[in-house]
Design a protein around this motif. Structure first.
Motif, PDB file in Angstrom:
ATOM      1  N   CYS A 135       0.855  -1.179   0.000  1.00  0.00           N
ATOM      2  CA  CYS A 135       0.000   0.000   0.000  1.00  0.00           C
ATOM      3  C   CYS A 135       0.898   1.238   0.000  1.00  0.00           C
ATOM      4  N   HIS A 150     -18.082  -5.103  -3.476  1.00  0.00           N
ATOM      5  CA  HIS A 150     -17.183  -4.442  -4.419  1.00  0.00           C
ATOM      6  C   HIS A 150     -17.172  -5.170  -5.755  1.00  0.00           C
ATOM      7  N   ASP A 155     -15.683  -3.922  -9.247  1.00  0.00           N
ATOM      8  CA  ASP A 155     -14.361  -3.563  -8.714  1.00  0.00           C
ATOM      9  C   ASP A 155     -13.722  -4.821  -8.135  1.00  0.00           C
ATOM     10  N   HIS A 157     -10.357  -5.210  -7.635  1.00  0.00           N
ATOM     11  CA  HIS A 157      -9.035  -4.930  -7.087  1.00  0.00           C
ATOM     12  C   HIS A 157      -8.936  -5.346  -5.621  1.00  0.00           C
ATOM     13  N   LYS A 159      -7.737  -4.592  -1.895  1.00  0.00           N
ATOM     14  CA  LYS A 159      -7.647  -3.344  -1.147  1.00  0.00           C
ATOM     15  C   LYS A 159      -6.713  -3.466   0.059  1.00  0.00           C
ATOM     16  N   CYS A 160      -6.100  -2.365   0.413  1.00  0.00           N
ATOM     17  CA  CYS A 160      -5.355  -2.299   1.667  1.00  0.00           C
ATOM     18  C   CYS A 160      -6.330  -2.502   2.820  1.00  0.00           C
ATOM     19  N   CYS A 163      -6.622   1.126   4.839  1.00  0.00           N
ATOM     20  CA  CYS A 163      -7.215   2.353   4.306  1.00  0.00           C
ATOM     21  C   CYS A 163      -8.192   2.117   3.161  1.00  0.00           C
ATOM     22  N   GLY A 164      -8.238   0.895   2.639  1.00  0.00           N
ATOM     23  CA  GLY A 164      -9.214   0.575   1.608  1.00  0.00           C
ATOM     24  C   GLY A 164      -8.852   0.999   0.205  1.00  0.00           C
ATOM     25  N   THR A 165      -7.640   1.538  -0.012  1.00  0.00           N
ATOM     26  CA  THR A 165      -7.226   1.903  -1.363  1.00  0.00           C
ATOM     27  C   THR A 165      -6.672   0.669  -2.089  1.00  0.00           C
ATOM     28  N   ASN A 166      -6.622   0.746  -3.422  1.00  0.00           N
ATOM     29  CA  ASN A 166      -6.089  -0.360  -4.203  1.00  0.00           C
ATOM     30  C   ASN A 166      -4.626  -0.606  -3.842  1.00  0.00           C
ATOM     31  N   ALA A 167      -4.278  -1.883  -3.661  1.00  0.00           N
ATOM     32  CA  ALA A 167      -2.915  -2.240  -3.279  1.00  0.00           C
ATOM     33  C   ALA A 167      -2.178  -2.867  -4.463  1.00  0.00           C
ATOM     34  N   GLU A 168      -0.849  -2.800  -4.421  1.00  0.00           N
ATOM     35  CA  GLU A 168       0.007  -3.311  -5.491  1.00  0.00           C
ATOM     36  C   GLU A 168       0.480  -4.728  -5.159  1.00  0.00           C
TER      37      GLU A 168
END
Length: 373
Positions: A135, A150, A155, A157, A159-160, A163-168
């Protein structure tokens, strides 16, 4: 060594048996010839039955274990139920075969005289769940299973978890968090932990090989519950549409059977008194859409491909293995890239009888259980 391979009449086991016989080992295979996997149509029985001792037996049967273990120096425990989706409703069977079957082996080793001095267990990438990610805000994270809400909104992807954002996506290392998202993954985690824990207490060297997605000539073409290359190939050969879940960009680490056998032989022959866990993969990710297109091209076929947006509960999004430890401990380095492996696999399939396509039945079962959205 005298080596027992459970599940040795199957895809990995039969190839492993051939390799071990060629290296001078004495091989015994115990297999129940499961109709879902290969039944009587086993690669082992067709090619090396005259060079191995074959016992038709079930890992859930104590007497079968007693007969198979006699005189063995090593046990390679491959026998297992393997369908990720199917495991989410065939719960008792998966636990019975994968966990109780392993418990019987260990109970005998703990309480009966034996000559076993090496244990090798086929573990799985499924034990990692969604695997290892980064993240931007929180560094290395290990996301939980994706939310159905989701995915229903398109969606897919990961998520972290903070924080819920897209993770790598990152390569999964052996010290990554273990948190399987399917019942199958839970049973493989249990198998691995049981064998490593009891092997330590029994002073038996042991290694858990965390296989990624194994493919190649000889794999079952009739099992609609597992083996994406086989499932797609059978549909192509029957002229049926290929339906791809999610957005088609979900990916796996596809490792060719010859490379898996090399790593497994190295694990068996490893002269080390400890207990180890090792990823066995290609160390590369390949999308499901790429698999479908590659197979259609290899067969020179013309079948439609539909990206459905549907998904199965329990499936992970992506995964590929960090294979640094396998190289350091076993000298393992994959020799067959995906493009070469696909050509070899397709050439083999072209020489096989076309199997009935029962994949839609497996999807209908999952729909009925509320696991296919």
């Amino acid at each position: 060594m005298n080596i027992l391979i459970t599940g040795g009449a199957g895809f990995i086991g039969s190839n492993l048996a051939r390799a071990l016989v060629a290296r001078g080992h004495v091989v015994t295979v115990m297999d129940n010839l499961s109709p879902q996997i290969h039944g009587e149509d086993s690669p082992l029985l067709a090619t090396v039955a005259d060079r191995v001792r074959f016992l038709r037996g079930d890992v859930r049967n104590r007497n079968d274990w007693i007969a198979a273990l006699e005189g063995q120096n090593a046990v390679v425990h491959l026998a297992a139920e393997t369908g990720t989706g199917q495991s989410m409703y065939e719960i008792e069977r998966y636990v019975d075969v994968n966990i109780r079957g392993t418990a019987l082996l260990l109970d005998l080793l703990a309480n009966q005289p034996h000559s076993v001095r090496k244990l090798v267990v086929a573990s799985s990438r499924s034990i990692y769940g969604e695997g290892r990610y980064r993240c931007a805000a929180h560094g290395i994270v290990y996301p939980l299973a994706r939310e159905a809400a989701h995915m229903q909104a398109g969606d897919f992807h990961v998520k972290c978890p903070q924080c819920g954002t897209n993770a790598e996506l990152l390569a999964t290392t052996e010290d990554s968090r273990i948190h399987p998202s399917s019942l199958y993954g839970i049973t493989k985690q249990n198998q691995e932990q049981m064998i490593l824990t009891l092997a330590r207490s029994l002073n038996i060297p042991a290694i858990a090989l965390r296989y990624q997605n194994v493919y190649g000539p000889g794999q079952s073409l009739s099992n609609p519950y597992t083996g994406i290359l086989s499932i797609f190939s059978t549909r192509i050969k029957n002229g049926n549409e290929i339906v791809i879940f999610e957005d088609g960009e979900e990916s796996r680490d596809f490792v060719y059977i010859d490379d898996v056998v090399d790593a497994t032989v190295a694990g068996i022959e490893l002269e080390d008194p400890g207990q180890h866990v090792v990823n066995v993969g290609a160390g590369q990710r390949t999308s499901v859409l790429t698999v479908a297109r590659s197979l259609i091209e290899a067969y020179g076929a013309d079948v439609p491909v539909r990206v459905s947006g549907n998904f199965r509960l329990g499936d992970i999004r992506d995964n590929f293995a960090d294979i640094t430890a396998a190289h350091a401990l076993l000298g393992f380095k994959p020799k067959v890239d995906f493009a070469t492996g696909i050509r070899r696999f397709a050439a083999w399939v072209n020489g096989q009888a076309v199997r009935a396509d029962t994949y839609d039945q497996s999807i209908a079962e999952m729909k009925a259980k509320g696991l296919y959205k």
